[in-house]
Design an enzyme around this catalytic site. Structure first.
Site, PDB file in Angstrom:
ATOM      1  N   ASP A 151      -5.554  -3.869  -2.215  1.00 19.87           N
ATOM      2  CA  ASP A 151      -5.496  -2.415  -2.405  1.00 19.87           C
ATOM      3  C   ASP A 151      -4.092  -1.979  -2.797  1.00 19.87           C
ATOM      4  O   ASP A 151      -3.917  -1.100  -3.642  1.00 19.87           O
ATOM      5  CB  ASP A 151      -5.988  -1.661  -1.176  1.00 19.87           C
ATOM      6  CG  ASP A 151      -5.093  -1.802   0.038  1.00 19.87           C
ATOM      7  OD1 ASP A 151      -4.459  -2.870   0.225  1.00 19.87           O
ATOM      8  OD2 ASP A 151      -5.045  -0.848   0.837  1.00 19.87           O
ATOM      9  N   GLU A 172       0.837  -1.208   0.000  1.00 20.43           N
ATOM     10  CA  GLU A 172       0.000   0.000   0.000  1.00 20.43           C
ATOM     11  C   GLU A 172       0.868   1.254   0.000  1.00 20.43           C
ATOM     12  O   GLU A 172       0.658   2.185  -0.781  1.00 20.43           O
ATOM     13  CB  GLU A 172      -0.898  -0.010   1.234  1.00 20.43           C
ATOM     14  CG  GLU A 172      -1.521   1.326   1.593  1.00 20.43           C
ATOM     15  CD  GLU A 172      -1.768   1.449   3.087  1.00 20.43           C
ATOM     16  OE1 GLU A 172      -0.923   2.050   3.788  1.00 20.43           O
ATOM     17  OE2 GLU A 172      -2.793   0.940   3.547  1.00 20.43           O
TER      18      GLU A 172
END
Length: 341
Positions: free
Chosen positions: A113, A56
């Site tokens: 993500d 991330e």
């Protein structure tokens, strides 16, 4: 509620490129972020979690440097991520790097993500600097996200948070903030694969239905029963709207998918507390709030999404840690794109 096909969609790479013109404010704030959280070897350091790094964070660093036009920083961040986190047997990335540990990447599980953030950043950089290899790298990541991280659950195609640990014989557990809608839009723009429209449309429906408590907010982690398709707050995590779920309105607003109904409920929560007393988390089962107030990154989300009166975004000088700073940087980029700059 919006469904597949009823939301704005990037139809070409040129549109995505035009939307990330270099804004002086973004360049200025990136310089602060870079000074605080960027190691010269390309690692983005999570100062709120003992100096570890994540896919991330590498994705955020790549997005921010691309948006700021900092090609040298982008390249070194990408090389570090590719070298230290990317899998050998697919294009996805291990989620965590622990500096000083042997091995530093003990858990090979990915975080979807992070994969989507890195892919979006590569797409931006490829267009900005005319690098076909970056575009191809982005498409490879998107291809493996679609192949490995999506699953049919009743009427929905869901986005799994990672390859391992989120699916049992009875439930699938989702993190709604992993629906990085601008990246999913970019995936469709690059590939033209209609499966992405279903992932987005179903994601919007899940976000709309998967809200709980007095304020009708999404939890950080949501479960769907595989037999009944019923939604519930996931077991095994605190039943909160907090540091994960705060990104849900941000990503929706950035992608122009924040519906009036959702905006109204988020705003009702926000206005109840006000900026000076907004909690860092709220328990969706009993309404309890955190004993401390939200960091500046939350306030940046409120300002750029319309949850609070628009004003000057906080600067990164006041960010207490990496994550609050990242939220603020995302808010600058989302506002810049929303203004058509």
């Amino acid at each position: 509620m919006a469904v597949a096909g009823s939301f704005p969609m990037l139809s070409s790479g040129a549109e995505a490129d035009d939307a990330i013109g270099i804004n002086p404010q973004i360049a200025q704030q990136w310089a602060i972020f870079r000074d605080k959280y960027f190691h010269p070897n390309g690692r983005i350091i999570d100062t709120g979690n003992s100096g570890e790094s994540h896919s991330e964070g590498q994705g955020y660093g790549m997005l921010f440097s691309a948006a700021a036009g900092d090609q040298a920083a982008f390249e070194v961040i990408w090389v570090w991520a590719r070298t230290n986190l990317q899998h050998k047997d697919d294009a996805l990335f291990s989620w965590r790097y622990l500096d000083g540990h042997k091995p530093p990447v003990a858990d090979k599980n990915n975080a979807t993500d992070g994969d989507l953030l890195i892919a979006l950043a590569l797409a931006w950089a490829g267009k900005r600097w005319k690098r076909a290899d970056y575009i191809q790298d982005a498409m490879n990541i998107y291809g493996d996200v679609l192949k490995l991280m999506t699953k049919s659950v009743g009427p929905y195609t869901v986005l799994l948070p990672g390859a391992v640990g989120f699916l049992t014989k009875d439930t699938v557990t989702l993190n709604l903030s992993y629906y990085v809608m601008p990246s999913l839009m970019q995936a469709f723009a690059l590939t033209g694969d209609a499966k992405w429209t279903k992932v987005m449309g179903d994601g919007l429906q899940i976000i709309a239905k998967g809200r709980f408590g007095e304020w009708k907010l999404p939890p950080d982690w949501l479960s769907i029963n595989l037999h009944t398709n019923a939604f519930s707050i996931a077991k095994g995590w605190p039943p909160r709207f907090s540091y994960d779920a705060i990104r849900v309105p941000l990503y929706l607003s950035w992608a122009h998918m924040l519906t009036p109904e959702l905006l109204a409920d988020f705003s009702r929560f926000w206005n109840h507390y006000g900026a000076s007393a907004l909690p860092g988390w709220v328990d969706l089962t009993n309404g309890a709030r955190s004993p401390y107030n939200a960091p500046p990154g939350y306030l940046a989300v409120a300002s750029c999404t319309g949850l609070a009166s628009a004003g000057e975004l906080p600067t990164l000088d006041h960010a207490p840690d990496y994550y609050s700073a990242a939220l603020t940087m995302l808010a600058y980029i989302a506002r810049n794109q929303g203004d058509g700059m």
